[in-house]
Design an enzyme around this catalytic site. Sequence first.
Site, PDB file in Angstrom:
ATOM      1  N   ILE A  13       0.835  -1.203   0.000  1.00  0.00           N
ATOM      2  CA  ILE A  13       0.000   0.000   0.000  1.00  0.00           C
ATOM      3  C   ILE A  13       0.868   1.250   0.000  1.00  0.00           C
ATOM      4  O   ILE A  13       0.518   2.270  -0.602  1.00  0.00           O
ATOM      5  CB  ILE A  13      -0.979  -0.002   1.192  1.00  0.00           C
ATOM      6  N   SER A  35      11.501   0.969   8.147  1.00  0.00           N
ATOM      7  CA  SER A  35      11.032  -0.385   7.866  1.00  0.00           C
ATOM      8  C   SER A  35      12.138  -1.365   8.212  1.00  0.00           C
ATOM      9  O   SER A  35      13.317  -1.085   7.972  1.00  0.00           O
ATOM     10  CB  SER A  35      10.646  -0.537   6.394  1.00  0.00           C
ATOM     11  N   ARG A  36      11.740  -2.509   8.738  1.00  0.00           N
ATOM     12  CA  ARG A  36      12.731  -3.545   9.033  1.00  0.00           C
ATOM     13  C   ARG A  36      13.103  -4.356   7.798  1.00  0.00           C
ATOM     14  O   ARG A  36      14.127  -5.042   7.793  1.00  0.00           O
ATOM     15  CB  ARG A  36      12.198  -4.491  10.115  1.00  0.00           C
ATOM     16  N   LYS A  89      -5.849   3.581   7.761  1.00  0.00           N
ATOM     17  CA  LYS A  89      -7.044   2.985   8.377  1.00  0.00           C
ATOM     18  C   LYS A  89      -6.818   1.496   8.649  1.00  0.00           C
ATOM     19  O   LYS A  89      -6.041   0.843   7.924  1.00  0.00           O
ATOM     20  CB  LYS A  89      -8.278   3.201   7.494  1.00  0.00           C
ATOM     21  N   ASP A 167     -11.439  -5.229   7.869  1.00  0.00           N
ATOM     22  CA  ASP A 167     -10.358  -4.400   7.325  1.00  0.00           C
ATOM     23  C   ASP A 167     -10.824  -3.729   6.032  1.00  0.00           C
ATOM     24  O   ASP A 167     -10.687  -2.511   5.891  1.00  0.00           O
ATOM     25  CB  ASP A 167      -9.096  -5.227   7.100  1.00  0.00           C
TER      26      ASP A 167
END
Length: 307
Positions: A13, A35-36, A89, A167
Amino acid sequence: MAEKLALVGIGKIARDQHIPSIESNPDWSLQAAVSRHASIDGLDHYEALDELLDSRPDITTISLAIPPQPRFEYAAQALKAGKNVMLEKPPGQSLAECYTLENLAKEHGVSIFATWHSRYADCVPDLKSWLSSRVIRKLLITWKEDVRRWHPGQEWIWEPGGMGVFDPGINALSILTEIMPYPVHLSEATLEFPENRSTPIAADLTFVDPTGADMSAVFDWREDGPQNWDIDVETDQGRARLSEGGAKLEIDGTLVKQGADHEYANLYARMAELVKHGKSDMDLSPMIHVCDAFSLGRRLTTDAFHY
């Protein structure tokens, strides 16, 4: 001068929607990623948010494109550091988390935005305007998609806090709470849980409309055929269908508008406006419907789900 922004969570996304929307908006300057597992070419990269906050105090805004389960800790950390925060969201796992974040933003004098991207679909304002002068007789939401197509291998959605079919379903509820001329509330729900999962794969909802309209929603994540993101409304002055998640509007069977995909661009425009004026937008009405569904819902067990 453009606000300096960092994006947390570099998944599908983020690459499909967040990054293009940020880069196309002159109010924003994308400076860093957290970010990992992934990075963005040409930008500073950090594996943890505290590293970013320590290294880049000039960054004013943090956009969180991560699952809801860890989002509260990230958002709270950013707010306490005096950063504006934009929430993908749903804005959190629970209402309590969201109210706490709203209070933190007020305490630290920064902006927070609980985003509902489907509200910013092109045809949502048109349906809202059309309904404002009509009496609603019946409203049916049909939100059916294939979870394997849209959320391949995403195990977090099946864990507590992941919301399962809500979701995507919360997108429909965000449109509902935007277009209705008055509030409605949930009265009944049936939730289908796969025997091997902690969140539902399907849900049927019934609402109480104060004017007596028949109002319901059907969510399902097992749709193998055409995907359906539709809201059908019957009024005293005709019928309307909002489809394609809010991008298409038909009135009495005639196409009146076919929109384009501007949802995330509109979100970042709204966030820029909030930051500029030192305001926040934490409308939690879609989340309330989801929490009520889990509270009121009759639980049914269905077949196990596997990717």
